[in-house]
Design a protein around this motif. Structure first.
Motif, PDB file in Angstrom:
ATOM      1  N   VAL A   1       0.822  -1.209   0.000  1.00 30.90           N
ATOM      2  CA  VAL A   1       0.000   0.000   0.000  1.00 30.90           C
ATOM      3  C   VAL A   1       0.860   1.265   0.000  1.00 30.90           C
ATOM      4  O   VAL A   1       0.506   2.269  -0.624  1.00 30.90           O
ATOM      5  CB  VAL A   1      -0.956  -0.009   1.206  1.00 30.90           C
ATOM      6  N   LEU A   2       2.003   1.246   0.690  1.00 32.18           N
ATOM      7  CA  LEU A   2       2.812   2.450   0.844  1.00 32.18           C
ATOM      8  C   LEU A   2       3.247   3.083  -0.478  1.00 32.18           C
ATOM      9  O   LEU A   2       3.096   4.300  -0.652  1.00 32.18           O
ATOM     10  CB  LEU A   2       4.034   2.150   1.724  1.00 32.18           C
ATOM     11  N   PRO A   3       3.810   2.332  -1.435  1.00 33.18           N
ATOM     12  CA  PRO A   3       4.178   2.976  -2.707  1.00 33.18           C
ATOM     13  C   PRO A   3       2.965   3.550  -3.436  1.00 33.18           C
ATOM     14  O   PRO A   3       3.060   4.610  -4.068  1.00 33.18           O
ATOM     15  CB  PRO A   3       4.820   1.831  -3.506  1.00 33.18           C
ATOM     16  N   ILE A   4       1.833   2.848  -3.365  1.00 35.87           N
ATOM     17  CA  ILE A   4       0.618   3.340  -4.009  1.00 35.87           C
ATOM     18  C   ILE A   4       0.175   4.644  -3.359  1.00 35.87           C
ATOM     19  O   ILE A   4      -0.194   5.612  -4.045  1.00 35.87           O
ATOM     20  CB  ILE A   4      -0.500   2.284  -3.916  1.00 35.87           C
ATOM     21  N   MET A   5       0.235   4.696  -2.024  1.00 37.05           N
ATOM     22  CA  MET A   5      -0.117   5.918  -1.314  1.00 37.05           C
ATOM     23  C   MET A   5       0.854   7.044  -1.652  1.00 37.05           C
ATOM     24  O   MET A   5       0.443   8.187  -1.852  1.00 37.05           O
ATOM     25  CB  MET A   5      -0.123   5.665   0.199  1.00 37.05           C
ATOM     26  N   GLY A   6       2.147   6.723  -1.702  1.00 38.97           N
ATOM     27  CA  GLY A   6       3.144   7.738  -2.021  1.00 38.97           C
ATOM     28  C   GLY A   6       2.926   8.334  -3.396  1.00 38.97           C
ATOM     29  O   GLY A   6       3.000   9.560  -3.581  1.00 38.97           O
ATOM     30  N   GLU A   7       2.615   7.488  -4.376  1.00 35.15           N
ATOM     31  CA  GLU A   7       2.337   7.980  -5.728  1.00 35.15           C
ATOM     32  C   GLU A   7       1.080   8.836  -5.741  1.00 35.15           C
ATOM     33  O   GLU A   7       1.018   9.876  -6.408  1.00 35.15           O
ATOM     34  CB  GLU A   7       2.188   6.804  -6.681  1.00 35.15           C
ATOM     35  N   SER A   8       0.062   8.400  -4.982  1.00 36.04           N
ATOM     36  CA  SER A   8      -1.196   9.151  -4.923  1.00 36.04           C
ATOM     37  C   SER A   8      -1.001  10.523  -4.286  1.00 36.04           C
ATOM     38  O   SER A   8      -1.546  11.528  -4.764  1.00 36.04           O
ATOM     39  CB  SER A   8      -2.248   8.351  -4.146  1.00 36.04           C
ATOM     40  N   ILE A   9      -0.207  10.574  -3.211  1.00 34.08           N
ATOM     41  CA  ILE A   9       0.064  11.856  -2.560  1.00 34.08           C
ATOM     42  C   ILE A   9       0.776  12.798  -3.515  1.00 34.08           C
ATOM     43  O   ILE A   9       0.476  13.999  -3.589  1.00 34.08           O
ATOM     44  CB  ILE A   9       0.902  11.649  -1.287  1.00 34.08           C
ATOM     45  N   GLY A  10       1.738  12.257  -4.279  1.00 38.49           N
ATOM     46  CA  GLY A  10       2.510  13.087  -5.192  1.00 38.49           C
ATOM     47  C   GLY A  10       1.719  13.586  -6.389  1.00 38.49           C
ATOM     48  O   GLY A  10       1.990  14.672  -6.910  1.00 38.49           O
ATOM     49  N   THR A  11       0.727  12.815  -6.827  1.00 38.68           N
ATOM     50  CA  THR A  11      -0.019  13.181  -8.038  1.00 38.68           C
ATOM     51  C   THR A  11      -1.395  13.786  -7.754  1.00 38.68           C
ATOM     52  O   THR A  11      -1.818  14.726  -8.427  1.00 38.68           O
ATOM     53  CB  THR A  11      -0.200  11.949  -8.939  1.00 38.68           C
ATOM     54  N   SER A  12      -2.090  13.254  -6.747  1.00 40.58           N
ATOM     55  CA  SER A  12      -3.473  13.679  -6.485  1.00 40.58           C
ATOM     56  C   SER A  12      -3.640  14.490  -5.213  1.00 40.58           C
ATOM     57  O   SER A  12      -4.673  15.128  -5.022  1.00 40.58           O
ATOM     58  CB  SER A  12      -4.390  12.448  -6.428  1.00 40.58           C
ATOM     59  N   GLY A  13      -2.654  14.428  -4.318  1.00 40.56           N
ATOM     60  CA  GLY A  13      -2.753  15.175  -3.079  1.00 40.56           C
ATOM     61  C   GLY A  13      -3.240  14.344  -1.910  1.00 40.56           C
ATOM     62  O   GLY A  13      -3.734  13.228  -2.072  1.00 40.56           O
ATOM     63  N   ALA A  14      -3.109  14.915  -0.694  1.00 41.32           N
ATOM     64  CA  ALA A  14      -3.414  14.187   0.533  1.00 41.32           C
ATOM     65  C   ALA A  14      -4.902  13.893   0.688  1.00 41.32           C
ATOM     66  O   ALA A  14      -5.289  12.801   1.117  1.00 41.32           O
ATOM     67  CB  ALA A  14      -2.907  14.974   1.739  1.00 41.32           C
TER      68      ALA A  14
END
Length: 460
Positions: free
Chosen positions: A407-420
């Motif tokens: 989950v962590l890499p997916i969350m990291g990519e999401s934070i970087g592209t879509s925001g918190a």
């Protein structure tokens, strides 16, 4: 039975239960503080060392799948190599891993440090869970609850230390990491020269073959976890899988078919433990995935993210310490269902609230939701699939951490592209799925025929 009990008492005459229990708690404290430290220094490696949020997520992931590898391996071999060996393996891995973390300056060095720390953390759980049950067979549930308090309790301590050292005192992050040597040295000293008793499985007389059979599909589950580790660490594989929504569904379906074949056709046993295993993947990801990225998820809420982390884990520690007996008296599927519903509300609230007061209140809702996930999932296995024993505990704990590593890499990519905010809303999908699964679980348990006490009970 009396003869076995008498032998067990004689063997434990020279065992210093209090010293070994305190040592186990301190070992778990080191494990927990590493989680808080990683949550705090994630932004350091993006701001100061130029790593992207996705790279940080992948570098932190070994702390979770390494935990899983150590727990799985420990569950399978602890009776062969003895608990003492696993304890000292944990100490050595912690020591080297902390040193490497102090020297980390890029993706590779951060990755390697987390590999060793993750393996050390998993070894602590693999050794100390069965050790606590062996030390206190007459009050196992009570002492296991007290032991596991030190995970959220340690995150509270680590969060406050992070806020003081790095933000109030403006000291380098290496000073914060160096504080880990204090509890590490103490737990090593307390374990040194002590006699450590045999595991619960050996004491109870449950055969290794019977324990494996009651897992339902141990081969498929183990291979599935290995595949999950590859997905978490090989970006080409993870991107290929996530590029098409149908691919993950097909993979899940194939794994489910193999679990059914191994469990029903080969082992001829209920698939309840594999079902609990699947639920553990989602409960752990909901709890640990969110808390590990707390620094980036809640950076603009008007309150320090480490304070929020302290609030969340502090409430979890208090809840687990004082409500352990209550959980055992309540219906286990009902507790899990309620936790899933509250977790959905907590994540959605965190995604829309602003300002320190509302953020803390939202975090408190989330804390109440995830508070009982981990111990109640372990309790569900112990209650409804008791012969899985220490191996079952290791599999569930390991599965929870390896799921978080995905989950962590997916969350990291999401934070970087879509925001918190979008990331938090997306994370709420996990407990929504759990609501459905725990409704099924409730019906399953309600309709489950009660086995004879001799077949269900494990000597505790």
């Amino acid at each position: 039975m009396k003869f076995k009990l008498k032998i067990k008492i004689m063997e434990n005459v020279n065992v210093n239960r209090t010293r070994l229990f305190v040592a186990s708690c301190l070992a778990l404290l080191v494990t927990a503080i590493t989680f808080a430290i990683r949550a705090r220094i994630a932004s350091v490696f993006t701001d100061d060392y130029g790593l992207s949020p996705e790279e940080v997520g992948r570098a932190l992931a070994p702390a979770f799948w390494g935990f899983a590898v150590a727990m799985f391996a420990g569950g399978y071999i602890i009776d062969i190599v003895k608990t003492r060996t696993i304890v000292w393996l944990a100490f050595g891995l912690h020591l080297v891993g902390i040193v490497l973390l102090l020297l980390a300056k890029d993706y590779t060095s951060l990755f390697l440090a987390n590999v060793l720390i993750g393996l050390g953390n998993g070894s602590v759980e693999a050794a100390c869970n069965p050790l606590v049950t062996a030390l206190y067979p007459e009050k196992k549930s009570k002492m296991l609850n007290r032991f596991h308090v030190w995970f959220p309790g340690g995150i509270v301590i680590g969060s406050l230390l992070a806020a003081i050292v790095m933000d109030s005192l403006n000291l380098p992050w290496q000073v914060l990491v160096g504080l880990l040597f204090i509890p590490l040295a103490i737990y090593g000293f307390l374990f040194f020269g002590q006699k450590i008793p045999e595991t619960e499985r050996v004491a109870s007389g449950v055969s290794y073959k019977e324990m494996m059979r009651n897992v339902g599909a141990p081969i498929t589950i183990t291979l599935a976890v290995i595949f999950m580790i590859l997905v978490a660490n090989v970006s080409s594989i993870s991107h290929a899988i996530t590029a098409n929504y149908s691919v993950p569904l097909i993979i899940i379906a194939v794994i489910a078919v193999f679990i059914i074949i191994e469990g029903k056709a080969v082992n001829k046993i209920t698939l309840l433990f594999p079902f609990i295993f699947a639920c553990m993947l989602l409960t752990a990801s909901t709890e640990l995935g969110t808390t590990q990225f707390i620094e980036l998820l809640l950076a603009d809420k008007g309150i320090h993210p480490m304070i929020i982390l302290a609030v969340v884990t502090g409430l979890m520690a208090v809840g687990r310490y004082f409500a352990g007996g209550l959980i055992h008296r309540l219906n286990t599927p009902g507790v899990l269902l309620g936790s899933a519903v509250i977790s959905v509300a907590g994540l959605l609230l965190l995604s829309v609230t602003n300002g320190p007061v509302l953020t803390v209140l939202s975090a408190a809702v989330f804390a109440v939701g995830v508070c009982y996930f981990w111990p109640t999932m372990i309790g569900a296995a112990a209650e409804y699939t008791p012969k899985t024993g220490a191996l079952g505990m290791s599999i569930l704990g390991g599965a929870g951490f390896v799921a978080t590593s995905m989950v962590l890499p997916i969350m990291g990519e999401s934070i970087g592209t879509s925001g918190a905010q979008v990331t938090l809303r997306n994370m709420a999908i996990l407990p929504v799925i759990l609501v459905v699964l725990f409704i099924i679980f409730s019906i399953w348990i309600k309709n489950k025929k009660q086995n004879a006490p001799e077949e269900e009970a494990v000597v505790r």
